[in-house]
Design an enzyme around this catalytic site. Structure first.
Site, PDB file in Angstrom:
ATOM      1  N   GLY A  10      11.655  -3.276   7.181  1.00  0.00           N
ATOM      2  CA  GLY A  10      10.552  -3.975   7.836  1.00  0.00           C
ATOM      3  C   GLY A  10      10.001  -5.080   6.970  1.00  0.00           C
ATOM      4  N   ALA A  11      10.908  -5.834   6.322  1.00  0.00           N
ATOM      5  CA  ALA A  11      10.494  -6.818   5.322  1.00  0.00           C
ATOM      6  C   ALA A  11      10.225  -8.199   5.893  1.00  0.00           C
ATOM      7  CB  ALA A  11      11.568  -6.920   4.231  1.00  0.00           C
ATOM      8  N   ASN A  12      10.281  -8.346   7.222  1.00  0.00           N
ATOM      9  CA  ASN A  12      10.149  -9.695   7.785  1.00  0.00           C
ATOM     10  C   ASN A  12       8.710 -10.171   7.928  1.00  0.00           C
ATOM     11  OD1 ASN A  12      10.558  -7.636  10.129  1.00  0.00           O
ATOM     12  ND2 ASN A  12       9.392  -9.320  11.053  1.00  0.00           N
ATOM     13  N   GLY A  14       4.107  -8.978   7.287  1.00  0.00           N
ATOM     14  CA  GLY A  14       3.087  -8.023   6.865  1.00  0.00           C
ATOM     15  C   GLY A  14       3.288  -7.442   5.485  1.00  0.00           C
ATOM     16  N   GLY A  16       5.552  -5.417   4.378  1.00  0.00           N
ATOM     17  CA  GLY A  16       6.931  -5.456   3.903  1.00  0.00           C
ATOM     18  C   GLY A  16       7.277  -6.762   3.220  1.00  0.00           C
ATOM     19  N   SER A 139       0.370   6.932   6.844  1.00  0.00           N
ATOM     20  CA  SER A 139      -0.921   6.404   7.292  1.00  0.00           C
ATOM     21  C   SER A 139      -1.950   7.521   7.310  1.00  0.00           C
ATOM     22  CB  SER A 139      -0.783   5.821   8.700  1.00  0.00           C
ATOM     23  OG  SER A 139      -2.041   5.625   9.311  1.00  0.00           O
ATOM     24  N   TYR A 164       2.060   8.058  17.417  1.00  0.00           N
ATOM     25  CA  TYR A 164       1.986   7.421  16.098  1.00  0.00           C
ATOM     26  C   TYR A 164       1.580   8.439  15.034  1.00  0.00           C
ATOM     27  CZ  TYR A 164       0.868   3.957  12.505  1.00  0.00           C
ATOM     28  OH  TYR A 164       0.834   3.228  11.341  1.00  0.00           O
TER      29      TYR A 164
END
Length: 280
Positions: A10-12, A14, A16, A139, A164
């Protein structure tokens, strides 16, 4: 972190992307794992611009597809013999029920099961590191979470927060069961809460639904760089070399819910997850 290999899912965007940039600035060779080639290329350009001396590489993987994860693992293993730090950062929040390619409820499928399979497939590479580290981004929502054994994929009564919170509880239970299995090795496994960060989590990328709400609340959130601080700390600090199985917030160990401490629950989830992803 000089010359250490770090993988960030999820590095694309935020947290990440902020984690990628900071670890690259510290000299790490960071593999950015993204689902979308277009968003991944844009994030890669930004990371290369701000990432200092470290190397940054983009690799594509859809954590909502077991086939994609297996293909990614094979490609990664061919390119990298050692993985010093694995940061399971990617996450989805679905306002309406959606499923992965394999029919899993999307939040449990991506946030937990996708990372469960990825971690197990790359475990040998992490064990080859001088001191390997595995980080699972959870979280504070885990505190209201439960594993809904009668219907884990929420086919009958879906709720966004219900799903979630279940997935975030699963992150911590997975971490604790993994840490037990890694006893006696040079690998640690910890989970963390990044804080309330102003990211695109919860925004529907196809319709844009949820974007206006996120924009309105943005002044009350942490920046992605602030949210990345605990991930960077756990990836880089010598202070946590021998710490494993813990849950961190603001770079400190903090308590988890009663369910998140349940060893029998953690083992039951591990066995169930193995069967779901085809590792059993």
């Amino acid at each position: 972190m000089k010359d250490k290999t770090v993988l960030v899912t999820g590095a694309n965007s935020g947290v990440g992307l902020a984690t990628t940039v900071e670890l690259a600035r510290r000299g790490a060779n960071v593999v950015m794992v993204c689902r979308s080639a277009e968003r991944g290329e844009a994030a890669l350009r930004e990371a290369l611009q701000h990432g200092g001396t470290g190397k940054v590489e983009l690799m594509l993987c859809d954590l909502g597809s077991l086939e994609s994860i297996r293909e990614f693992a094979r490609t990664f293993q061919a390119r990298h013999e050692v993985l010093d730090v694995l940061i399971n950062n990617a996450g989805v929040f679905s306002l309406k029920r959606q499923t992965t390619r394999d029919g899993f409820e999307s939040q449990l499928g991506v946030n937990h099961l996708g990372h469960f399979l990825l971690t197990n497939l790359l475990l040998e590479q992490v064990k080859r590191a001088r001191q390997g580290r595995i980080l699972n981004v959870s979280s504070g929502a885990h505190k209201v979470g439960a594993i809904h054994w009668d219907d884990p994929h929420l086919t009958r009564k879906y709720g966004a927060w219900k799903g979630y919170a279940q997935s975030k509880l699963a992150n911590i239970l997975f971490t604790k069961a993994l840490a037990e299995r890694l006893r006696g090795t040079a690998v640690t496994a910890n989970s963390l809460h990044p804080g309330a960060v102003g990211t695109q989590l919860g925004k529907d990328r196809e319709t844009g639904f949820g974007g206006a709400i996120l924009a309105m609340l943005k002044p009350f959130f942490l920046t992605p760089a602030q949210g990345a601080e605990t991930s960077v700390y756990l990836a880089a600090s010598e202070d946590v070399t021998r710490v494993s199985g813990e849950y961190f917030y603001k770079k400190k160990i903090v308590p988890v819910s009663k369910r998140a401490k349940d060893r029998e629950l953690a083992e039951r989830l591990w066995s169930w997850s193995e069967k779901e992803v085809g590792l059993a």
